[in-house]
Design an enzyme around this catalytic site. Structure first.
Site, short mmCIF file in Angstrom:
data_model
loop_
_atom_site.label_atom_id
_atom_site.label_comp_id
_atom_site.label_asym_id
_atom_site.label_seq_id
_atom_site.Cartn_x
_atom_site.Cartn_y
_atom_site.Cartn_z
N SER A 78 0.80 -1.23 0.00
CA SER A 78 0.00 0.00 0.00
C SER A 78 0.83 1.27 0.00
O SER A 78 0.29 2.37 0.14
CB SER A 78 -0.95 -0.01 1.20
OG SER A 78 -0.21 -0.21 2.37
N THR A 178 -1.48 3.53 4.70
CA THR A 178 -0.59 4.66 4.45
C THR A 178 0.46 4.72 5.55
O THR A 178 0.14 4.50 6.71
CB THR A 178 -1.42 5.96 4.48
OG1 THR A 178 -2.30 5.94 3.38
CG2 THR A 178 -0.55 7.20 4.44
N THR A 196 1.75 7.02 0.30
CA THR A 196 0.84 5.91 0.02
C THR A 196 0.67 5.66 -1.48
O THR A 196 0.92 6.55 -2.29
CB THR A 196 -0.56 6.23 0.61
OG1 THR A 196 -1.37 5.06 0.61
CG2 THR A 196 -1.29 7.29 -0.18
N ARG A 206 -7.67 9.01 -9.31
CA ARG A 206 -8.10 9.30 -7.92
C ARG A 206 -6.90 9.75 -7.08
O ARG A 206 -5.82 9.15 -7.13
CB ARG A 206 -8.72 8.06 -7.31
CG ARG A 206 -9.27 8.25 -5.87
CD ARG A 206 -8.30 7.79 -4.80
NE ARG A 206 -8.91 7.81 -3.47
CZ ARG A 206 -8.25 7.54 -2.35
NH1 ARG A 206 -6.97 7.22 -2.39
NH2 ARG A 206 -8.84 7.59 -1.18
N GLY A 208 -6.07 10.72 -3.00
CA GLY A 208 -6.63 10.63 -1.64
C GLY A 208 -6.21 11.80 -0.78
O GLY A 208 -5.88 12.89 -1.27
N ASP A 209 -6.23 11.57 0.52
CA ASP A 209 -5.87 12.63 1.48
C ASP A 209 -4.37 12.79 1.65
O ASP A 209 -3.90 13.84 2.11
CB ASP A 209 -6.48 12.30 2.85
CG ASP A 209 -6.00 10.94 3.38
OD1 ASP A 209 -5.88 9.99 2.58
OD2 ASP A 209 -5.74 10.84 4.59
N THR A 229 -4.51 7.95 8.55
CA THR A 229 -4.59 6.84 7.61
C THR A 229 -6.07 6.45 7.53
O THR A 229 -6.85 6.81 8.41
CB THR A 229 -3.72 5.65 8.05
OG1 THR A 229 -3.83 4.60 7.07
CG2 THR A 229 -4.12 5.11 9.40
N GLY A 230 -6.45 5.76 6.49
CA GLY A 230 -7.85 5.38 6.36
C GLY A 230 -8.49 5.99 5.13
O GLY A 230 -7.79 6.43 4.20
N1 ASP Z 1 -5.56 7.43 3.25
C1 ASP Z 1 -5.21 6.61 2.13
C2 ASP Z 1 -5.99 7.03 0.92
O1 ASP Z 1 -7.18 7.27 1.04
C3 ASP Z 1 -5.40 5.16 2.34
C4 ASP Z 1 -5.15 4.64 3.73
O2 ASP Z 1 -4.41 5.19 4.50
O3 ASP Z 1 -5.75 3.64 4.09
O4 ASP Z 1 -5.43 7.05 -0.13
#
Ligand code: ASP
Length: 316
Positions: A78, A178, A196, A206, A208-209, A229-230
């Site tokens: 990841s 992440t 990440t 896409r 992400g954050d 993370t998430g």
């Molecule tokens: N935050 C990350 C994203 O949305 C993924 C993760 O940390 O699980 O890309």
């Protein structure tokens, strides 16, 4: 927790408003470095960060070194090399850094460069911008001497091909992880990094954050820093890491600040979010905290000379 129970109980783990009083100026933790990273691969990341500190690096050098460790870890699917690709089979990377002076750099949708965190740092240090994306980010990386590399390993390619047969919707809590790392160096200065390959099999394009300052990472050298993370979409919508730091400024301790930021998300989802967010926080006085929405979350903490994996249970 069901919606009905949630409404009856109020917001999970709600923090007393009395602590909203302005916090006293925090005493800076010095000569006792603290490193906190997300997930179990935070353990080797912390070790690498510590090595950087021992070699005379500052908090930013250490955070970058920690993130680079995860980016090169082929077992980790990841982050960086070996990361699972998007739905079209491209490994696309997001990363950001923030230092103790409030400088920030980030890259998003970067491909074929093993160390997006170092490119993000160069964006911060060598350009007048904060964020570069896609092909522009890659061209910048190449101009700075980074080399192109295929990041899609045979293992990840096989996984992707298997996924293609069913095209099952994957949520990031199935394939997330992440690496976010927060560091306080011996001077007491704070810095952080986040890196990440994002949501596995995401739509092509896409982001992400993880490259968004204030969402996945925020550093305020007077108060503290936080990282996430998430599910990135939800972290962005709640400006999560900035919120955690602001709550610490208002007097919440690091654990409470993480919980309160998550309470906002819980409320926005009628008490029943079906995704994961985990926060880590490090305050100027060296205190750390963490919380997650659901299930549980591991973070690695190096403090007082010990590097250890910790687990927090979800608020719900
Ligand atoms: N935050 C990350 C994203 O949305 C993924 C993760 O940390 O699980 O890309």
């Amino acid at each position: 927790m069901k919606r009905r129970d949630f409404l009856a109980a109020g917001i999970a783990g709600a923090v007393s408003p009395t602590i909203l009083a302005k916090s006293k100026k925090l005493k800076t933790n010095k000569n006792n470095p603290v490193i906190i990273s997300t997930w179990n691969f935070g353990i080797p990341a912390n070790e690498e960060a510590l090595r950087a500190l021992k070699n005379g690096g500052d908090a930013m050098d250490a955070a970058e070194a920690g993130a680079r460790n995860a980016e090169s870890d082929i077992e980790n699917n990841s982050v960086g090399l070996g990361g699972l690709p998007d739905e079209l089979g491209y490994v696309t990377l997001d990363s950001c850094v923030m230092d103790s002076a409030g400088n920030a750099g980030s890259v998003a949708f970067l491909q074929n460069i093993e160390h997006p965190v170092s490119v993000a740092r160069m964006v911060m240090e060598k350009t007048k911008h904060v964020m570069l994306v896609g092909e522009g980010a890659k061209q910048f990386a190449l101009s700075q001497g980074f080399k192109e590399k295929n990041l899609l390993t045979e293992k990840s390619k096989k996984e992707w091909k298997k996924w293609l047969k069913e095209r099952r919707e994957m949520t990031p809590h199935e394939t997330h992880d992440t690496l976010s790392v927060l560091v306080q160096d011996k001077k007491g200065d704070l810095a952080g990094a986040c890196t990440t390959s994002g949501w596995a099999y995401k739509m092509h394009g896409r982001v992400g954050d993880s490259p968004i300052i204030g969402a996945a990472l925020f550093v305020d050298n007077e108060v503290g820093c936080a990282a996430a993370t998430g599910l990135g979409e939800e972290v962005i919508k709640s400006t999560g890491s900035f919120l955690v730091v602001e709550l610490m400024r208002q007097g919440y301790n690091p654990n409470e600040a993480c919980q309160e930021a998550l309470n906002r998300v819980i409320k926005a989802h009628n008490g029943n979010p079906d995704f994961q967010i985990g926060y880590i926080a490090l305050r100027k006085d060296g205190k750390v905290g963490s919380s997650c929405l659901k299930w549980s979350f591991d973070y690695a903490l190096h403090k007082n000379g010990v590097n250890k994996l910790n687990n927090v249970k979800g608020l719900l």
